[in-house]
Design a protein around this motif. Structure first.
Motif, mmCIF file in Angstrom:
data_model
loop_
_atom_site.group_PDB
_atom_site.id
_atom_site.type_symbol
_atom_site.label_atom_id
_atom_site.label_comp_id
_atom_site.label_asym_id
_atom_site.label_seq_id
_atom_site.Cartn_x
_atom_site.Cartn_y
_atom_site.Cartn_z
ATOM 1 N N GLY A 147 0.792 -1.230 0.000
ATOM 2 C CA GLY A 147 0.000 0.000 0.000
ATOM 3 C C GLY A 147 0.820 1.273 0.000
ATOM 4 N N THR A 148 2.137 1.185 0.247
ATOM 5 C CA THR A 148 2.943 2.406 0.321
ATOM 6 C C THR A 148 3.030 3.140 -1.009
ATOM 7 O OG1 THR A 148 4.968 1.127 -0.098
ATOM 8 C CG2 THR A 148 4.399 1.572 2.209
ATOM 9 N N VAL A 149 2.743 2.447 -2.094
ATOM 10 C CA VAL A 149 2.806 3.083 -3.408
ATOM 11 C C VAL A 149 1.827 4.263 -3.487
ATOM 12 C CG1 VAL A 149 1.073 1.593 -4.521
ATOM 13 C CG2 VAL A 149 2.901 2.599 -5.895
ATOM 14 N N SER A 150 0.838 4.279 -2.603
ATOM 15 C CA SER A 150 -0.164 5.351 -2.629
ATOM 16 C C SER A 150 0.386 6.683 -2.130
ATOM 17 C CB SER A 150 -1.389 4.955 -1.797
ATOM 18 O OG SER A 150 -1.036 4.815 -0.429
ATOM 19 N N PHE A 151 1.477 6.655 -1.325
ATOM 20 C CA PHE A 151 1.999 7.926 -0.822
ATOM 21 C C PHE A 151 3.469 8.173 -1.135
ATOM 22 C CE2 PHE A 151 2.572 4.984 2.794
ATOM 23 C CZ PHE A 151 3.902 5.200 3.125
ATOM 24 N N LEU A 152 4.211 7.153 -1.521
ATOM 25 C CA LEU A 152 5.620 7.371 -1.838
ATOM 26 C C LEU A 152 5.753 8.103 -3.175
ATOM 27 C CD1 LEU A 152 7.207 3.940 -0.796
ATOM 28 C CD2 LEU A 152 7.436 6.145 0.375
ATOM 29 N N PRO A 153 6.718 9.010 -3.286
ATOM 30 C CA PRO A 153 6.878 9.753 -4.547
ATOM 31 C C PRO A 153 7.301 8.832 -5.688
ATOM 32 C CG PRO A 153 8.696 10.206 -3.033
ATOM 33 C CD PRO A 153 7.694 9.430 -2.261
ATOM 34 N N LEU A 154 6.892 9.202 -6.883
ATOM 35 C CA LEU A 154 7.234 8.420 -8.073
ATOM 36 C C LEU A 154 8.740 8.440 -8.297
ATOM 37 C CD1 LEU A 154 6.184 6.914 -10.644
ATOM 38 C CD2 LEU A 154 6.208 9.152 -11.779
ATOM 39 N N LEU A 155 9.306 7.277 -8.547
ATOM 40 C CA LEU A 155 10.723 7.190 -8.900
ATOM 41 C C LEU A 155 10.821 7.257 -10.423
ATOM 42 C CD1 LEU A 155 11.823 4.332 -6.443
ATOM 43 C CD2 LEU A 155 12.173 6.791 -6.166
ATOM 44 N N ASP A 156 11.011 8.466 -10.942
ATOM 45 C CA ASP A 156 10.952 8.665 -12.402
ATOM 46 C C ASP A 156 12.335 8.675 -13.030
ATOM 47 O OD1 ASP A 156 11.773 10.984 -11.286
ATOM 48 O OD2 ASP A 156 10.360 12.294 -12.333
ATOM 49 N N CYS A 157 13.250 7.873 -12.476
ATOM 50 C CA CYS A 157 14.593 7.751 -13.041
ATOM 51 C C CYS A 157 15.021 6.296 -12.929
ATOM 52 C CB CYS A 157 15.581 8.667 -12.304
ATOM 53 S SG CYS A 157 15.669 8.319 -10.531
ATOM 54 N N LEU A 158 16.095 5.963 -13.605
ATOM 55 C CA LEU A 158 16.630 4.609 -13.526
ATOM 56 C C LEU A 158 17.246 4.404 -12.141
ATOM 57 C CD1 LEU A 158 17.037 2.064 -15.284
ATOM 58 C CD2 LEU A 158 19.312 2.956 -15.859
ATOM 59 N N CYS A 159 16.795 3.371 -11.448
ATOM 60 C CA CYS A 159 17.250 3.143 -10.080
ATOM 61 C C CYS A 159 17.862 1.754 -9.922
ATOM 62 C CB CYS A 159 16.082 3.284 -9.096
ATOM 63 S SG CYS A 159 15.411 4.947 -8.981
ATOM 64 N N SER A 160 18.714 1.630 -8.921
ATOM 65 C CA SER A 160 19.284 0.343 -8.541
ATOM 66 C C SER A 160 19.039 0.145 -7.048
ATOM 67 C CB SER A 160 20.779 0.300 -8.846
ATOM 68 O OG SER A 160 21.466 1.278 -8.082
ATOM 69 N N PHE A 161 19.290 -1.054 -6.571
ATOM 70 C CA PHE A 161 19.105 -1.307 -5.147
ATOM 71 C C PHE A 161 20.296 -2.055 -4.589
ATOM 72 C CE2 PHE A 161 18.068 -5.596 -6.374
ATOM 73 C CZ PHE A 161 18.246 -6.372 -5.227
ATOM 74 N N ASP A 162 20.455 -1.944 -3.272
ATOM 75 C CA ASP A 162 21.464 -2.729 -2.572
ATOM 76 C C ASP A 162 20.912 -3.047 -1.188
ATOM 77 O OD1 ASP A 162 23.757 -4.111 -2.083
ATOM 78 O OD2 ASP A 162 25.089 -2.364 -2.016
ATOM 79 N N ILE A 163 21.497 -4.026 -0.536
ATOM 80 C CA ILE A 163 21.092 -4.396 0.818
ATOM 81 C C ILE A 163 22.296 -4.253 1.729
ATOM 82 C CG2 ILE A 163 20.312 -6.261 2.319
ATOM 83 C CD1 ILE A 163 18.574 -7.253 0.037
ATOM 84 N N LEU A 164 22.135 -3.448 2.781
ATOM 85 C CA LEU A 164 23.171 -3.263 3.791
ATOM 86 C C LEU A 164 22.764 -4.023 5.048
ATOM 87 C CD1 LEU A 164 23.741 0.613 3.474
ATOM 88 C CD2 LEU A 164 24.683 -1.215 2.057
ATOM 89 N N THR A 165 23.732 -4.644 5.699
ATOM 90 C CA THR A 165 23.459 -5.396 6.920
ATOM 91 C C THR A 165 24.301 -4.828 8.052
ATOM 92 O OG1 THR A 165 23.115 -7.379 5.571
ATOM 93 C CG2 THR A 165 23.327 -7.697 7.929
ATOM 94 N N TYR A 166 23.629 -4.408 9.106
ATOM 95 C CA TYR A 166 24.314 -3.860 10.282
ATOM 96 C C TYR A 166 24.400 -4.963 11.332
ATOM 97 C CZ TYR A 166 23.233 0.609 8.033
ATOM 98 O OH TYR A 166 23.145 1.650 7.140
ATOM 99 N N THR A 167 25.619 -5.266 11.743
ATOM 100 C CA THR A 167 25.838 -6.390 12.661
ATOM 101 C C THR A 167 26.597 -5.924 13.898
ATOM 102 O OG1 THR A 167 27.949 -6.985 11.663
ATOM 103 C CG2 THR A 167 25.957 -8.007 10.719
ATOM 104 N N VAL A 168 26.686 -6.812 14.880
ATOM 105 C CA VAL A 168 27.547 -6.556 16.030
ATOM 106 C C VAL A 168 29.000 -6.643 15.556
ATOM 107 C CG1 VAL A 168 25.856 -7.507 17.643
ATOM 108 C CG2 VAL A 168 27.605 -9.003 16.673
#
Length: 212
Positions: A147-168
């Motif tokens: 449902g967040t698509v209803s309020f998050l701003p449109l990403l109108d550019c080419l995007c990539s993703f990454d995953i960061l992990t915070y550990t002890v």
């Protein structure tokens, strides 16, 4: 019902880590689809937790998520991961446009723990909730992600993703992983979604995005 019968219905530590990993897998895939990071035709419907979710069919993405989340699952059992962050970045400018923080709390710890060894010994191996109840809570969070698509701003550019992990500290980072700095979004808005708890792991989900 006897105490033994009750315990067999409750989640184990390994089972709890598995459920959290599955939540992250389905949650991340839902975000990648909802935010248009990859074309919609590269996703397919699958049923999980009683919900139809969209899962990437791209082998590179599937392999990346399996590797990262598999390691996170091990760290969840060892209580070594504090937060997982999905970062969405503008490919051309490298600007961070959005980030999803999945914060982990470990439940059932006794208050007299003073060291990592004591912490490990002070946590229960079996929780107090059954799997169906936990899956229901996870289902509600995934619905919110959708449902967040209803309020998050449109990403109108080419995007990539990454995953960061915070550990002890000193948790033994795989050698093929890079150490990175925390990411921040200038002038950001933040929305907290529902939490869910396995009675061993508690997961808070927060989305931060650039306020345009």
């Amino acid at each position: 019902m006897t105490e033994t019968q009750q315990k067999t219905k409750c989640i184990t530590l390994k089972g709890s880590a598995e459920l959290v990993k599955e939540y992250l897998l389905y949650g991340v895939n839902s975000i990648l689809y909802q935010r248009g990071i990859y074309p919609p035709e590269t996703f397919e419907h699958a049923e999980h937790f009683g919900l139809f979710v969209l899962m990437s069919t791209d082998e590179k993405i599937k392999g990346f998520l399996n590797t990262v989340l598999g390691q996170i699952q091990e760290w969840l059992i060892q209580r070594k991961v504090q937060k997982i962050t999905l970062v969405i970045t503008n490919v051309n400018t490298k600007e961070v446009l959005e980030k999803w923080d999945f914060k982990v709390d470990y439940e059932g710890q006794t208050s007299n723990s003073t060291s990592n060894d004591n912490m490990n010994n002070s946590f229960p191996e079996v929780g107090t909730k059954d799997v169906k109840t936990i899956q229901k809570e996870i289902r509600e969070v995934i619905r919110q992600i959708t449902g967040t698509v209803s309020f998050l701003p449109l990403l109108d550019c080419l995007c990539s993703f990454d995953i960061l992990t915070y550990t002890v500290p000193d948790c033994g980072i795989p050698k093929e992983w890079d150490e990175t700095q925390p990411v921040f979004i200038a002038n950001s808005q933040e929305v907290q979604l529902r939490s869910f708890s396995t009675s061993l792991h508690k997961m808070d989900t927060i989305v931060s995005y650039k306020n345009v």
